[in-house]
Design a protein around this motif. Sequence first.
Motif, PDB file in Angstrom:
ATOM      1  N   LEU A  21      13.452  26.240  58.555  1.00  0.00           N
ATOM      2  CA  LEU A  21      13.680  27.541  59.170  1.00  0.00           C
ATOM      3  C   LEU A  21      13.908  28.569  58.075  1.00  0.00           C
ATOM      4  CD1 LEU A  21      16.206  26.375  61.928  1.00  0.00           C
ATOM      5  CD2 LEU A  21      13.754  26.806  62.233  1.00  0.00           C
ATOM      6  N   LEU A  22      13.803  29.832  58.426  1.00  0.00           N
ATOM      7  CA  LEU A  22      14.095  30.877  57.461  1.00  0.00           C
ATOM      8  C   LEU A  22      15.602  31.046  57.313  1.00  0.00           C
ATOM      9  CD1 LEU A  22      11.614  33.822  58.180  1.00  0.00           C
ATOM     10  CD2 LEU A  22      11.558  32.200  56.283  1.00  0.00           C
ATOM     11  N   GLY A  23      16.070  31.161  56.081  1.00  0.00           N
ATOM     12  CA  GLY A  23      17.467  31.485  55.850  1.00  0.00           C
ATOM     13  C   GLY A  23      17.734  32.928  56.263  1.00  0.00           C
ATOM     14  N   GLU A  24      18.999  33.253  56.438  1.00  0.00           N
ATOM     15  CA  GLU A  24      19.365  34.582  56.928  1.00  0.00           C
ATOM     16  C   GLU A  24      18.802  35.698  56.056  1.00  0.00           C
ATOM     17  OE1 GLU A  24      23.548  34.856  57.384  1.00  0.00           O
ATOM     18  OE2 GLU A  24      23.669  33.327  58.960  1.00  0.00           O
ATOM     19  N   GLN A  25      18.750  35.486  54.752  1.00  0.00           N
ATOM     20  CA  GLN A  25      18.287  36.530  53.843  1.00  0.00           C
ATOM     21  C   GLN A  25      16.814  36.866  54.035  1.00  0.00           C
ATOM     22  OE1 GLN A  25      17.426  33.479  50.141  1.00  0.00           O
ATOM     23  NE2 GLN A  25      18.630  35.277  49.745  1.00  0.00           N
ATOM     24  N   ASP A  53      28.124  19.450  61.689  1.00  0.00           N
ATOM     25  CA  ASP A  53      27.887  18.137  61.085  1.00  0.00           C
ATOM     26  C   ASP A  53      26.405  17.848  60.922  1.00  0.00           C
ATOM     27  OD1 ASP A  53      30.617  17.557  60.980  1.00  0.00           O
ATOM     28  OD2 ASP A  53      30.632  16.787  63.039  1.00  0.00           O
ATOM     29  N   GLU A  54      25.555  18.818  61.240  1.00  0.00           N
ATOM     30  CA  GLU A  54      24.123  18.590  61.221  1.00  0.00           C
ATOM     31  C   GLU A  54      23.462  19.306  60.040  1.00  0.00           C
ATOM     32  OE1 GLU A  54      22.411  16.581  63.246  1.00  0.00           O
ATOM     33  OE2 GLU A  54      24.342  16.032  64.165  1.00  0.00           O
ATOM     34  N   PRO A  55      22.571  18.596  59.322  1.00  0.00           N
ATOM     35  CA  PRO A  55      21.846  19.252  58.232  1.00  0.00           C
ATOM     36  C   PRO A  55      20.797  20.202  58.786  1.00  0.00           C
ATOM     37  CG  PRO A  55      21.062  17.008  58.512  1.00  0.00           C
ATOM     38  CD  PRO A  55      22.236  17.165  59.433  1.00  0.00           C
ATOM     39  N   ARG A  56      20.663  21.349  58.152  1.00  0.00           N
ATOM     40  CA  ARG A  56      19.676  22.350  58.560  1.00  0.00           C
ATOM     41  C   ARG A  56      18.837  22.698  57.342  1.00  0.00           C
ATOM     42  NH1 ARG A  56      19.893  27.685  62.118  1.00  0.00           N
ATOM     43  NH2 ARG A  56      18.757  29.147  60.782  1.00  0.00           N
ATOM     44  N   ARG A  57      17.534  22.505  57.450  1.00  0.00           N
ATOM     45  CA  ARG A  57      16.620  22.794  56.348  1.00  0.00           C
ATOM     46  C   ARG A  57      16.157  24.239  56.445  1.00  0.00           C
ATOM     47  NH1 ARG A  57      11.946  18.603  54.646  1.00  0.00           N
ATOM     48  NH2 ARG A  57      13.877  17.379  54.390  1.00  0.00           N
ATOM     49  N   GLU A  58      16.294  24.972  55.326  1.00  0.00           N
ATOM     50  CA  GLU A  58      16.001  26.397  55.334  1.00  0.00           C
ATOM     51  C   GLU A  58      15.209  26.820  54.101  1.00  0.00           C
ATOM     52  OE1 GLU A  58      20.056  27.958  57.636  1.00  0.00           O
ATOM     53  OE2 GLU A  58      19.873  28.186  55.468  1.00  0.00           O
ATOM     54  N   VAL A  59      14.478  27.911  54.251  1.00  0.00           N
ATOM     55  CA  VAL A  59      13.793  28.562  53.132  1.00  0.00           C
ATOM     56  C   VAL A  59      14.633  29.754  52.691  1.00  0.00           C
ATOM     57  CG1 VAL A  59      11.726  29.773  52.363  1.00  0.00           C
ATOM     58  CG2 VAL A  59      11.520  27.864  53.986  1.00  0.00           C
ATOM     59  N   ILE A 160      24.485  35.991  43.776  1.00  0.00           N
ATOM     60  CA  ILE A 160      23.114  35.789  43.326  1.00  0.00           C
ATOM     61  C   ILE A 160      22.764  34.304  43.444  1.00  0.00           C
ATOM     62  CG2 ILE A 160      21.565  35.867  41.332  1.00  0.00           C
ATOM     63  CD1 ILE A 160      23.114  38.331  40.391  1.00  0.00           C
ATOM     64  N   LEU A 161      21.689  34.020  44.158  1.00  0.00           N
ATOM     65  CA  LEU A 161      21.182  32.660  44.286  1.00  0.00           C
ATOM     66  C   LEU A 161      20.114  32.444  43.215  1.00  0.00           C
ATOM     67  CD1 LEU A 161      21.021  29.985  45.908  1.00  0.00           C
ATOM     68  CD2 LEU A 161      19.309  31.108  47.373  1.00  0.00           C
ATOM     69  N   SER A 162      20.255  31.357  42.462  1.00  0.00           N
ATOM     70  CA  SER A 162      19.305  31.081  41.382  1.00  0.00           C
ATOM     71  C   SER A 162      18.873  29.625  41.425  1.00  0.00           C
ATOM     72  CB  SER A 162      19.934  31.410  40.019  1.00  0.00           C
ATOM     73  OG  SER A 162      21.082  30.601  39.786  1.00  0.00           O
ATOM     74  N   THR A 163      17.780  29.326  40.730  1.00  0.00           N
ATOM     75  CA  THR A 163      17.198  27.982  40.803  1.00  0.00           C
ATOM     76  C   THR A 163      16.599  27.558  39.470  1.00  0.00           C
ATOM     77  OG1 THR A 163      15.717  26.571  42.134  1.00  0.00           O
ATOM     78  CG2 THR A 163      14.880  28.735  41.502  1.00  0.00           C
TER      79      THR A 163
END
Length: 254
Positions: A21-25, A53-59, A160-163
């Motif tokens: 799913l799309l992340g909020e940003q 308790d559930e994992p959510r996969r996001e972009v 700031i999110l970095s990778t």
Amino acid sequence: MCGRYVMARASGDLMAEADALLGEQLEGRELSPSWNVAPTTDVPIVLERLVGDEPRREVHVAQWGLVPRWAKDVKVGVRAFNARSETVTEKPTFRSAVVSRRCAVPMDGYYEWKRQGTGRTSPKQPYFVHAADGGLSFFAGLYEWWKDPAVADGEPGQWILSTSIVTMPSPDPGAEGVLGDLGGLHDRLPVPLSGEAMDAWLDPAERDAASLVERIRAEAYDVAASWRLDPVGAAVGNVRNNGPELIAPVSALF
């Protein structure tokens, strides 16, 4: 190493291929395609976080160049766009992220340059490395959130999110087929993820970083065996050039 790549998929296509799913940003926004992604630019990443308790996969979108939480300045990320898998569990910049903040970095393919000759001034031929079937590839990555002390609480840009992209030694240049070609192209390889390896790598409940790193390294060459290397034009060397013509195969320049 991995220092330049292509990510030109639309948000919907990336979501479908990553089952995310799309992340909020990113809500209400469209990803900007790029055929010449360079360090310090914003890139999409895929991560999982616990919602209840559930994992959510996001972009999400992150700056390419990891800035650890303890950094005093965001410029630290300029030097941390790759993380060596051999030392990622030990280096202060990465050892916290590899335990609990792992991600996948999607790519249409990446560029690498091969020197044509033995001298340091010998010309280099650029290659576009990509899945032979044209599919999207996912590479092992890490991410961090860094709080900018110069920005007031609650103001835009405070966090700031970095990778960073995890790399490993390339195959032996004497190997058969594309693996040998990869070994002759460069001595480092961004670590590709199979579907099952990606599920394990992203799992926020998995904390055994050393075992995960060992697993993705063990499976990497099997994934890379399905790649293709195409010589491309010299224009890709200038980061200001950006368009689909950059990945058009050409006759080797040298």
